[in-house]
Design an enzyme around this catalytic site. Structure first.
Site, PDB file in Angstrom:
ATOM      1  N   TYR A 131      50.547  38.928  47.614  1.00 21.73           N
ATOM      2  CA  TYR A 131      50.655  40.116  46.890  1.00 21.73           C
ATOM      3  C   TYR A 131      50.960  41.406  47.756  1.00 21.73           C
ATOM      4  CZ  TYR A 131      49.055  37.496  42.553  1.00 21.73           C
ATOM      5  OH  TYR A 131      48.748  36.667  41.786  1.00 21.73           O
ATOM      6  N   LYS A 158      45.516  35.818  38.326  1.00 25.99           N
ATOM      7  CA  LYS A 158      44.306  35.389  39.393  1.00 25.99           C
ATOM      8  C   LYS A 158      44.869  34.081  40.050  1.00 25.99           C
ATOM      9  CE  LYS A 158      42.962  31.340  37.288  1.00 25.99           C
ATOM     10  NZ  LYS A 158      42.724  30.632  36.356  1.00 25.99           N
ATOM     11  N   LEU A 190      43.480  36.198  27.091  1.00 24.47           N
ATOM     12  CA  LEU A 190      43.542  37.312  26.291  1.00 24.47           C
ATOM     13  C   LEU A 190      44.629  37.471  25.384  1.00 24.47           C
ATOM     14  CD1 LEU A 190      42.231  40.219  28.787  1.00 24.47           C
ATOM     15  CD2 LEU A 190      41.193  39.286  26.929  1.00 24.47           C
ATOM     16  N   GLY A 191      45.658  36.549  25.684  1.00 26.76           N
ATOM     17  CA  GLY A 191      46.848  36.570  24.924  1.00 26.76           C
ATOM     18  C   GLY A 191      46.758  35.320  23.478  1.00 26.76           C
ATOM     19  N   ASP A 245      37.531  29.598  38.665  1.00 23.13           N
ATOM     20  CA  ASP A 245      38.881  29.118  37.876  1.00 23.13           C
ATOM     21  C   ASP A 245      38.904  29.477  36.505  1.00 23.13           C
ATOM     22  OD1 ASP A 245      41.633  27.807  37.981  1.00 23.13           O
ATOM     23  OD2 ASP A 245      40.753  26.033  36.977  1.00 23.13           O
ATOM     24  N   HIS A 250      38.511  33.865  32.414  1.00 29.03           N
ATOM     25  CA  HIS A 250      38.719  33.608  30.994  1.00 29.03           C
ATOM     26  C   HIS A 250      37.369  33.665  30.088  1.00 29.03           C
ATOM     27  CE1 HIS A 250      42.326  32.201  32.625  1.00 29.03           C
ATOM     28  NE2 HIS A 250      42.289  31.198  32.684  1.00 29.03           N
TER      29      HIS A 250
END
Ligand code: BG6
Length: 491
Positions: A131, A158, A190-191, A245, A250
């Site tokens: 990144y 993540k 979140l989707g 994970d 989540h």
């Protein structure tokens, strides 16, 4: 709606995430008309020198038909693939990124730039170790052309670090190059439809307002189960474990939406302010409220060390120190290689005070939100057993989506979230301070596990996980209902 051309650049274009999630989501958005051929172009970028054609054929097999568009699928795929161009280059070298910029700019020019704008969405389907260099290259060579207006955004996923310190370091590196409104940290939970429904449910319904607190709720479970192991991802997984994970991201995001106070408005910053607040109210996790497990056979994977201490299962109790939730345990549970695949939120209410039916009852009231599979919300309640006998029975008020919304296509999480990144809506993305607060909760526990001070218990693949986990939930106050199972209605 913004006009002008949009470039979606998928970095790591031939990797797993890109093939399985990013491109299929883009395809569905395209098919449903949310992005259109006349103003979108998609660029794949990766190290391997392959042709446009090669990339397209690698992706093709992953593009599943959109419901309702099965008949034109072949044609749709062909059209979509034509939008994709491939550029190869290193992740830390100027050269490749200059080429990429050239390709994007040419496309922008061809779109009659005087009217258009330059919108560039960089999707980093890459390991987080690259990144920082990639962000640097984008910042130096690939930003949108400011004379055209528009924007540059980056999408990252993540793992954002391994603990508080490494996550903060990564945030600082990216933060030097991009402002927070340009950064979209995806948490795909979140989707999900029913996760997106949580705020509506809580804040748009009078039913829930007076009940949603410590006076009425005994305990809340947030559960994730998978019925397969680490299947070929052992090498990655072993570096992280089930807490990093699944739970730290989540399930914790779900906890935020279940537990937070009502935001001032629906503005993304207002919503995220509340999420941060509730995370900051979580107390340190107690060792005696944690059960770890590792399924038997996990270390048979050649990429996993034989002496791995990595948990593939974990249950723990989180306690929120505020006026609404003091004394209500949030039982978080996640595991791989278990007996079923499902994710749900189970809100268990306290016993009825002075209950005259107590001796006949099967269980407490529960409100269950089934995130997947078979999306549903159901309320478990006691009714009179229909018939002549005056006895009680456990039943349910059931809102099963498959039945109630038969005509509706429930979009895949990534589809919805990518659309948000194009529209510029950050409500369903994790803010930097939120990420920090999330790591603060788990870092001490993770360090104890990393040092080998806490050991996972073995459990059989295909089981419920270690028995100790059920005992922990009971100790925390969860009362299991006997002789009743909710069965999703069949159509
Ligand atoms: C990913 C995890 O984030 O989520 C995987 O890395 C897990 O280990 C997956 O399998 C589960 O997502 P879903 O949407 O299938 O519940």
């Amino acid at each position: 709606p913004e006009i002008g051309c949009l470039s979606v650049i998928v970095l790591g274009a031939s990797g797993d995430l890109a093939k399985k999630k990013t491109f299929p989501a883009l395809f569905h958005l395209y098919r449903q008309g949310f992005i259109q051929s006349q103003d979108v172009h998609i660029f794949g970028y990766a190290r391997t020198a392959i042709s446009d054609h090669d990339l397209r054929s690698r992706i093709r097999g992953y593009l599943t038909p959109c419901k309702g568009f099965e008949e034109t699928h072949e044609e749709d795929v062909a059209q979509f693939l034509r939008l994709i161009k491939y550029v190869s280059g290193a992740y830390d070298k100027e050269e490749g990124f200059r080429l990429l910029d050239k390709a994007i700019s040419e496309y922008e020019l061809s779109k009659n730039s005087t009217e258009g704008s330059s919108r560039r969405l960089f999707y980093l389907a890459l390991p987080p170790s690259v990144y920082p260099p990639v962000c640097k290259m984008i910042r130096s060579y690939c930003m949108n052309k400011s004379d055209l207006g528009g924007w540059t955004r980056i999408v990252v996923e993540k793992p954002f670090g391994r603990d508080l310190a490494s996550a903060e370091e990564l945030s600082a590196q990216i933060g030097e190059l991009f402002d927070e409104p340009q950064i979209y940290r995806i948490d795909h939970y979140l989707g999900k439809e029913l996760v997106q429904n949580l705020m509506v449910l809580r804040f748009a319904n009078r039913f829930f307002l007076p009940l949603w607190n410590r006076d009425n709720i005994s305990n809340i479970q947030i559960v994730f189960r998978e019925d397969f192991g680490t299947d070929g991802r052992g090498g990655y997984f072993d570096q992280y474990g089930i807490i990093r994970d699944i739970i730290q991201n989540h399930l914790l995001q779900v906890l935020c939406l279940v537990a937070m106070e009502k935001p001032v408005s629906l503005k993304p910053e207002h919503v995220r302010d509340e999420k941060v607040k509730v995370l900051q109210s979580v107390l340190p996790i107690e060792d005696n409220e944690v059960v770890l497990g590792q399924y038997e056979g996990y270390t048979d994977d050649p990429t996993v060390p034989d002496n791995s201490n990595t948990p593939t299962f974990a249950t723990m109790v989180l306690r929120i120190h505020n006026e609404r939730w003091e004394g209500v345990p949030f039982i978080m549970k996640a595991g791989k290689a278990l007996n079923s695949r499902k994710a749900e939120i189970r809100v268990q209410f306290k016993d009825v005070p002075g209950d005259i039916y107590k001796c006949q009852k099967q269980g407490r009231n529960e409100f269950v939100i089934r995130l997947q599979p078979s999306e549903a919300m159901y309320m478990k309640l006691t009714v009179k057993q229909p018939g002549l006998e005056m006895t009680t029975a456990q039943s349910e008020l059931d809102l099963s989506y498959g039945q109630r919304y038969q005509e509706t296509i429930i979009p895949e999480a990534y589809e919805r979230l990518i659309l948000d990144t194009i529209r510029g809506d950050q409500q369903h993305f994790v803010r930097r301070d939120e990420l920090k607060a999330a790591w603060e909760i788990f870092t001490p526990l993770l360090h104890r596990i990393d040092r080998g001070e806490m050991k996972p218990l073995p459990y059989k693949p295909g089981s419920r996980g270690p028995e100790e986990a059920d005992k922990l939930a009971q100790k925390a106050g969860y009362v299991q209902t006997h002789g009743y199972i909710w069965i999703p209605p069949t159509l």
